[in-house]
Scaffold this active site. Sequence first.
Site, short mmCIF file in Angstrom:
data_model
loop_
_atom_site.label_atom_id
_atom_site.label_comp_id
_atom_site.label_asym_id
_atom_site.label_seq_id
_atom_site.Cartn_x
_atom_site.Cartn_y
_atom_site.Cartn_z
N ASP A 91 0.85 -1.19 0.00
CA ASP A 91 0.00 0.00 0.00
C ASP A 91 0.89 1.25 0.00
OD1 ASP A 91 -2.41 1.41 0.24
OD2 ASP A 91 -2.35 1.38 2.43
N GLU A 138 -1.51 5.99 -8.98
CA GLU A 138 -2.47 6.97 -8.44
C GLU A 138 -2.33 8.31 -9.14
OE1 GLU A 138 -2.83 7.30 -4.18
OE2 GLU A 138 -3.83 9.24 -4.31
N HIS A 182 -7.71 10.02 3.90
CA HIS A 182 -7.26 9.03 4.89
C HIS A 182 -7.61 9.46 6.31
CE1 HIS A 182 -4.51 8.00 1.48
NE2 HIS A 182 -4.91 6.79 1.84
N GLY A 183 -7.70 8.48 7.20
CA GLY A 183 -7.86 8.76 8.61
C GLY A 183 -9.31 8.82 9.07
N SER A 216 -12.76 4.53 4.72
CA SER A 216 -13.38 4.14 5.99
C SER A 216 -14.62 4.99 6.23
CB SER A 216 -12.39 4.32 7.14
OG SER A 216 -11.57 3.16 7.23
N ASN A 239 -10.23 0.64 -0.20
CA ASN A 239 -9.25 0.54 0.91
C ASN A 239 -9.87 0.94 2.24
OD1 ASN A 239 -7.49 0.04 -1.17
ND2 ASN A 239 -6.01 1.60 -0.58
N ASP A 260 -8.89 0.93 6.35
CA ASP A 260 -7.93 0.71 7.43
C ASP A 260 -8.43 1.32 8.75
OD1 ASP A 260 -5.71 0.17 8.96
OD2 ASP A 260 -4.45 1.70 8.06
N SER A 261 -8.76 2.62 8.70
CA SER A 261 -9.12 3.32 9.94
C SER A 261 -10.28 2.66 10.67
CB SER A 261 -9.47 4.78 9.63
OG SER A 261 -8.35 5.43 9.10
O1 G3H Z 1 -3.44 4.82 3.76
C1 G3H Z 1 -2.74 4.41 4.63
C2 G3H Z 1 -3.07 3.30 5.54
O2 G3H Z 1 -4.11 3.68 6.41
C3 G3H Z 1 -1.84 2.82 6.24
O3 G3H Z 1 -1.48 3.70 7.24
O4 G3H Z 1 0.90 4.36 7.04
O5 G3H Z 1 -0.25 4.24 9.28
O6 G3H Z 1 0.33 2.14 8.05
P1 G3H Z 1 -0.01 3.60 7.94
P1 13P Z 2 -8.86 4.92 5.61
O1 13P Z 2 -7.98 5.76 6.45
O2 13P Z 2 -10.10 5.67 5.21
O3 13P Z 2 -9.19 3.62 6.23
O4 13P Z 2 -8.09 4.61 4.24
C1 13P Z 2 -7.17 3.55 4.16
C2 13P Z 2 -6.36 3.59 2.91
O5 13P Z 2 -6.65 4.27 1.96
C3 13P Z 2 -5.19 2.73 2.87
O6 13P Z 2 -4.43 2.94 1.72
ZN ZN Z 3 -4.50 4.94 0.99
#
Ligand code: G3H
Ligand code: 13P
Ligand code: ZN
Length: 320
Positions: free
Chosen positions: A83, A135, A179-180, A225, A265, A267-268
């Site tokens: 990623d 991207e 993100h976040g 997210s 994607n 993650d959060s």
């Molecule tokens: O988009 C990024 C993902 O949420 C990964 O985050 O760089 O804190 O592992 P990280």
């Molecule tokens: P979120 O922070 O919205 O979960 O996005 C995750 C992401 O894009 C990882 O590449």
């Molecule tokens: Zn991302």
Amino acid sequence: MALVTSKEMFEKAYNGGYAIGAFNVNNMEIVQGITEACREEKAPVILQVSKGARAYANHTYLVKLVEAAVHECPEIPIVLHLDHGPDFETCKSCIDGGFTSVMIDGSALSFADNIEVTRKVVQYAHDHGVVVEGELGTLAGIEDEVSHAVGSYTRPEEVEEFVSKTGVDSLAIAIGTSHGAYKFKPEQCTLNEQGILVPPALRFDILEEVSKRLPGFPIVLHGSSSVPQEYVKMINAHGGKMPNAIGVPEEQLRQAARLSVCKINIDSDLRLAMTGTIRQFFDEHPDKFDPREYLKPARANIKELVRHKLVDVLGCAGKA
Ligand code: G3H
Ligand code: 13P
Ligand code: ZN
């Protein structure tokens, strides 16, 4: 089944009007929570590893954890994806080290430099049977090393040249996600009849224009997210402080998945589920100190959250 690339997954997702979930993994409990839900729901899945995850957990540990998941879940196809690959060297290291898919994130570079680095990664990756996500456009929001304070939407007039000159297999675009856990400010949102803040809609017009220019081509959404309010409340009720955390409404992601978006994607949301569950556990059991006791409910809640995403948001349950 061994690890696979996302090529066939994306073809089926594109034609079937659903998207594959791409979930970030950093430790064993997260890998287990995600893949147990996918196995039970018969869903294909992308497990993705960021530069930060590799720094935290070590490349080899993460690859071996994902290989363990492949062994435990032989019925479902699993992709191991880098990623936000920041440069050619990181992508090469993941390609050489067992990943089946990499992202080269040249979105902060000039258009010409983004093309140059992406083309270089594609050449190396394709020579090794690995697929590549590029991207165009930048996501707003600040999280670790991957986002920008101010985003810029993808310019549809650039996508054909980018894809043809680089040879990428999928393209992440910016249509208003970020993100976040703080994707929108309350003042950007409107209050609905139930008293819930509704953020501004994603730019589906840009998505449609991109899809028209790239027929049949898989599009990726980062920053997707939804920031479940039940977990934000759980965090805040047990000593946390996350005021005004707002995500992308799930109906809009479902809509994107019906169109050309093949990878979403997330993650959060998993971080919120894990943190909320652990905070609640410690609040309710101040005497406990065995990590297995608090990681077990955290893993179980990650699993249920992923199940919900597969069934109700991505539409990929039963597609393995
Ligand atoms: O988009 C990024 C993902 O949420 C990964 O985050 O760089 O804190 O592992 P990280
Ligand atoms: P979120 O922070 O919205 O979960 O996005 C995750 C992401 O894009 C990882 O590449
Ligand atoms: Zn991302």
